[in-house]
Every structure is written in C-alpha cells, then in structure tokens.
Scaffold this active site. Sequence first.
Site, mmCIF file in Angstrom:
data_model
loop_
_atom_site.group_PDB
_atom_site.id
_atom_site.type_symbol
_atom_site.label_atom_id
_atom_site.label_comp_id
_atom_site.label_asym_id
_atom_site.label_seq_id
_atom_site.Cartn_x
_atom_site.Cartn_y
_atom_site.Cartn_z
ATOM 1 N N ASN A 114 -38.757 87.536 6.382
ATOM 2 C CA ASN A 114 -37.475 87.226 6.170
ATOM 3 C C ASN A 114 -36.810 86.199 6.897
ATOM 4 O O ASN A 114 -36.626 85.960 8.138
ATOM 5 C CB ASN A 114 -36.495 88.613 6.831
ATOM 6 C CG ASN A 114 -34.954 88.186 6.696
ATOM 7 O OD1 ASN A 114 -34.611 87.376 6.051
ATOM 8 N ND2 ASN A 114 -34.041 89.040 7.060
ATOM 9 N N LYS A 129 -34.425 84.397 6.600
ATOM 10 C CA LYS A 129 -32.769 84.246 6.671
ATOM 11 C C LYS A 129 -32.419 82.889 6.585
ATOM 12 O O LYS A 129 -32.887 82.055 5.547
ATOM 13 C CB LYS A 129 -32.481 84.658 8.378
ATOM 14 C CG LYS A 129 -33.133 85.978 8.664
ATOM 15 C CD LYS A 129 -32.581 86.309 10.162
ATOM 16 C CE LYS A 129 -33.348 87.531 10.619
ATOM 17 N NZ LYS A 129 -32.789 88.220 11.781
ATOM 18 N N HIS A 156 -29.294 94.999 5.164
ATOM 19 C CA HIS A 156 -29.770 94.378 6.520
ATOM 20 C C HIS A 156 -28.501 94.435 7.723
ATOM 21 O O HIS A 156 -27.412 93.976 7.241
ATOM 22 C CB HIS A 156 -30.057 92.861 6.401
ATOM 23 C CG HIS A 156 -30.716 92.144 7.480
ATOM 24 N ND1 HIS A 156 -30.216 91.714 8.505
ATOM 25 C CD2 HIS A 156 -32.231 91.974 7.943
ATOM 26 C CE1 HIS A 156 -31.128 91.330 9.571
ATOM 27 N NE2 HIS A 156 -32.304 91.456 9.046
ATOM 28 N N GLU A 196 -27.368 92.343 9.628
ATOM 29 C CA GLU A 196 -26.610 91.010 9.624
ATOM 30 C C GLU A 196 -25.554 90.997 8.511
ATOM 31 O O GLU A 196 -24.507 90.706 8.803
ATOM 32 C CB GLU A 196 -27.537 89.757 9.428
ATOM 33 C CG GLU A 196 -28.104 89.631 10.934
ATOM 34 C CD GLU A 196 -29.418 88.816 10.851
ATOM 35 O OE1 GLU A 196 -29.759 88.233 9.900
ATOM 36 O OE2 GLU A 196 -30.353 88.961 11.871
ATOM 37 N N GLU A 202 -34.878 99.225 11.091
ATOM 38 C CA GLU A 202 -34.702 97.896 11.973
ATOM 39 C C GLU A 202 -33.594 98.450 12.966
ATOM 40 O O GLU A 202 -32.350 98.352 12.853
ATOM 41 C CB GLU A 202 -34.146 96.961 11.232
ATOM 42 C CG GLU A 202 -35.064 96.311 10.199
ATOM 43 C CD GLU A 202 -35.118 94.821 9.941
ATOM 44 O OE1 GLU A 202 -35.916 93.987 10.152
ATOM 45 O OE2 GLU A 202 -34.035 94.511 9.728
ATOM 46 N N GLY A 211 -34.270 89.803 16.542
ATOM 47 C CA GLY A 211 -34.037 88.901 16.862
ATOM 48 C C GLY A 211 -33.975 88.564 18.690
ATOM 49 O O GLY A 211 -33.426 87.693 19.172
ATOM 50 N N SER A 218 -38.108 91.902 16.191
ATOM 51 C CA SER A 218 -38.985 91.444 16.985
ATOM 52 C C SER A 218 -40.551 91.618 17.066
ATOM 53 O O SER A 218 -41.162 91.471 17.902
ATOM 54 C CB SER A 218 -38.337 91.616 18.358
ATOM 55 O OG SER A 218 -37.155 91.045 18.601
#
Length: 240
Positions: free
Chosen positions: A9, A11, A84, A86, A156, A162, A202
Amino acid sequence: MRKKLVAGNWKMNLANLFELSPNEDVDVILFVPFTHIGVNRHLKEGGFNLGAQNFYPAESGAFTGEISASMIKDAGASYVLIGHSERRAIFGETNEFINEKVKFALKEDLIPIFCVGETLEEREKNITFEVISEQIKIGFKEVSEEDAKKVIIAYEPVWAIGTGKTATSEQAEEVCLQLRKLISELYSKEASETVRILYGGSVNMKNAKELFSMPNIDGGLVGGASLTAEFSEVIKGAAK
Ligand code: PGA
C-alpha cells in the site's frame, strides 16, 4: 490450500520498484495512487497485480473528486482497498458506507481487500474482538457466500500502522483465527477455509517470515516497507 499474498500500500507516496521480482509462490498486489495505475500497467506482464486505494460506490454522476470502479478497471487495476483505518479515521468512513463499497466493488468485479482493526484504546479495554466482529458483520451484510469467498480480509491493528510497533505473531494469529471462525459462523466452514486473511501494521523484512508462517495468516498488507527494495524481502518472507 490458500496461496500466500503480499500487498503493498503506497498510500500517497511513490515507490522505487527497481529490484522487485515476482515469486511464483506468492500473489503480489501493488496499491498505487490512482494516477499511477495506468503508468504501472506493464507490471501485470511481469506477474504483479494492480489495485486502487479507494473508489466511490456509484456508477457515475456528480461526485466531484471521486473515481468509479469501472474507471479503475479501465486503468488496469483488479483490486481495491476498502475500510483502511486512514479512510475510517481521516475521511470518516463508517461500517455502513464500507459495506456499500464492498457490495459495489463485488458487483463491478473488483476484488476488495477489506481492512478491519482495533485502536490501542479498544485493545486496552479488551474489546478487540467486539470491534472487529462488528466491522466484519456490517461489512459483509447482504454479501452472498459466493462473493464473500472472493474478499480478502486484512487485519490491521490501528496501533501498529506506521508506528514501527508490530503485533506479535501470536497476537496477529489470535485475531486472524477469530476472524476465520466468524466467517465460518456467518457463511460456512468452506468459506472460512477459502478466504485469505492478511496481517498489516509495521510488517518489515525482519518480521514478515514469522508472521506469514502462522497458520491463519495468509500474507500481509504492507505500507512503509513496500516503498523500497525491502519489499522484495517481505515477499520472500511469504514464499515456501
Ligand atoms: P505500515 O502500513 O506497514 O506502514 O504500518 C500498513 C498499512 O497501512 O496498510
């Protein structure tokens, strides 16, 4: 047997794909920014798959700034990320909207990678499974068993994305096993054995092999480590 899958991904970043080589044991999907789907189309001949990071669940119309499933397919992508953390946290996407997207993507023949995961606060309150189970139950509402089997689930944990703080392979396996049991309850044992479940948060070249060797983890969704040559090592971590 479920084939291992590693998805990168990007991003809102660009990556250096220089040293990326395919591996026959592993399906690889690159979730690139919209404008780079077409640019990277040639990668499909090299054995890679392309995905979009988002889309809007309508055929066309007055949705300024949005992109439809058919536009994504025309550009050369076959997969789409949905749910996701985010998108949930920054863009306010709800479980109900995510369900609309899952259904729409399947109707349009785009394969969803459907992300679920708990925040640190939710984990500390011991409600990880309640949170994830609600995300799954609403996300799969009105999705037939035949379609559900095509969906790829990505666990996730939000606190691991991250942050450099990976879930241990035991923590990740525990949730992935619970997810598989939930699919078995919602659909059937066969569906639960077919659906691929990834871990994300991560993942890097050091922890990939151990995470991907857990019985209920079929690969990973990789952010930061998909942007450099490290991604090749992560892919190798999923190979036999
Ligand atoms: P990360 O991101 O690997 O950088 O933690 C994972 C993701 O957001 O899918």
